[in-house]
Enzyme design. Structure first.
Site, PDB file in Angstrom:
ATOM      1  N   ASP A 147      10.862 -41.062 -13.122  1.00  0.00           N
ATOM      2  CA  ASP A 147      11.225 -41.570 -14.698  1.00  0.00           C
ATOM      3  C   ASP A 147       9.906 -42.710 -15.096  1.00  0.00           C
ATOM      4  OD1 ASP A 147      13.498 -39.819 -14.907  1.00  0.00           O
ATOM      5  OD2 ASP A 147      14.894 -41.566 -14.527  1.00  0.00           O
ATOM      6  N   ARG A 148       9.673 -42.596 -16.231  1.00  0.00           N
ATOM      7  CA  ARG A 148       8.483 -43.606 -16.708  1.00  0.00           C
ATOM      8  C   ARG A 148       8.896 -44.896 -16.090  1.00  0.00           C
ATOM      9  NH1 ARG A 148       8.048 -46.711 -21.242  1.00  0.00           N
ATOM     10  NH2 ARG A 148       5.696 -47.113 -22.025  1.00  0.00           N
TER      11      ARG A 148
END
Length: 268
Positions: A61-62
């Site tokens: 995830d970012r």
């Protein structure tokens, strides 16, 4: 409005002619999508060497920091793909959660899927426990607790989207800083519109969720490869501010005679 930027550049941990291992900073996409555009690990690698057809074998995830394996040719990508299918690529994460988790071991088995039109859900990508979802398994080894928080060693045995974050939220120990599965999911939409705000800082404490992909292993030409990434400075700083966690040793009695115990020593 303050939109957090990656606090440090990506780091290549190891590279050979077929693959490389990247240590990704938070606030950097693994791979851009139609809905999420912006700087990414893939773009960063392509700028380094446009001639190589880099392919991410998995994603983070970012806001999640840590280790990624990237293939440099189609043969390597296919090889890693087969290992993914057989679950031969192992991962270990360090997480800081809300609440003092007073246990040595937990195993969460729960089917996960998109919540979609579930009551109260406004966020398309939000995952949750659904009856006909994909069976997902997460092992949790608490390493210590104090001041209302816990430091956890987490092993996802399956690879469902947001799996660790959803499972920890399910047992009421969400990851600190989690805008989507933490105390107020509306922060996720607000952050997308306004960026990081003072209100979020008061509630979430950290501008990103406290999840770090610290360990990665796989087999390459008959040899087991292992890679480590210590806890980043922002999460170390947070631990240092928490009473009884600042001098915590990475330890768990169950892991004392387990190979994962040796891994934790590498991360200390």
């Amino acid at each position: 409005m303050i939109s957090p930027e990656p606090p440090y550049l990506p780091r290549i941990v190891e590279e050979c002619q077929d693959y490389l291992i990247v240590d990704k900073p938070p606030f950097l996409l693994s791979h851009p999508t139609r809905k999420k555009k912006g700087p990414s690990i893939l773009e960063w690698l392509q700028n380094l060497n446009p001639a190589i057809p880099f392919k991410l074998i998995h994603r983070l995830d970012r806001e999640t920091s840590g280790l990624l394996v990237v293939a440099k040719n189609s043969a390597a990508a296919a090889y890693f793909g087969r290992q993914m299918e057989k679950r031969l690529i192992q991962k270990g994460y360090l997480a800081i959660s809300w609440g003092e988790l007073k246990a040595d071991y937990l195993k969460i088995e729960a089917p996960l899927g998109y919540l979609g039109g579930a009551k109260g859900n406004e966020i398309v990508i939000r995952q949750g426990i659904v009856p006909h979802g994909t069976q997902s398994v997460t092992e949790i080894y608490p390493l210590g607790h104090g001041g209302g928080y816990s430091l956890l060693w987490v092993r996802p045995l399956t690879g469902k989207l947001h799996q660790i974050r959803v499972h920890l939220s399910t047992i009421r120990h969400p990851v600190v800083g989690d805008k989507l599965y933490g105390p107020n999911p509306s922060f996720f939409l607000e952050f997308a519109k306004r960026g990081w705000t003072e209100e979020m800082e008061k509630v979430l404490l950290l501008p990103r969720h406290a999840l770090h992909a610290a360990y990665l292993s796989f087999f390459w030409k008959g040899e087991k490869k292992q890679f480590y990434s210590p806890l980043p400075e922002d999460l170390k700083k947070f631990l240092g501010l928490v009473q009884n966690l600042s001098k915590l040793q990475l330890n768990n009695p169950i892991l004392a005679n387990d190979p994962w115990g040796k891994i934790l020593k590498e991360l200390a």
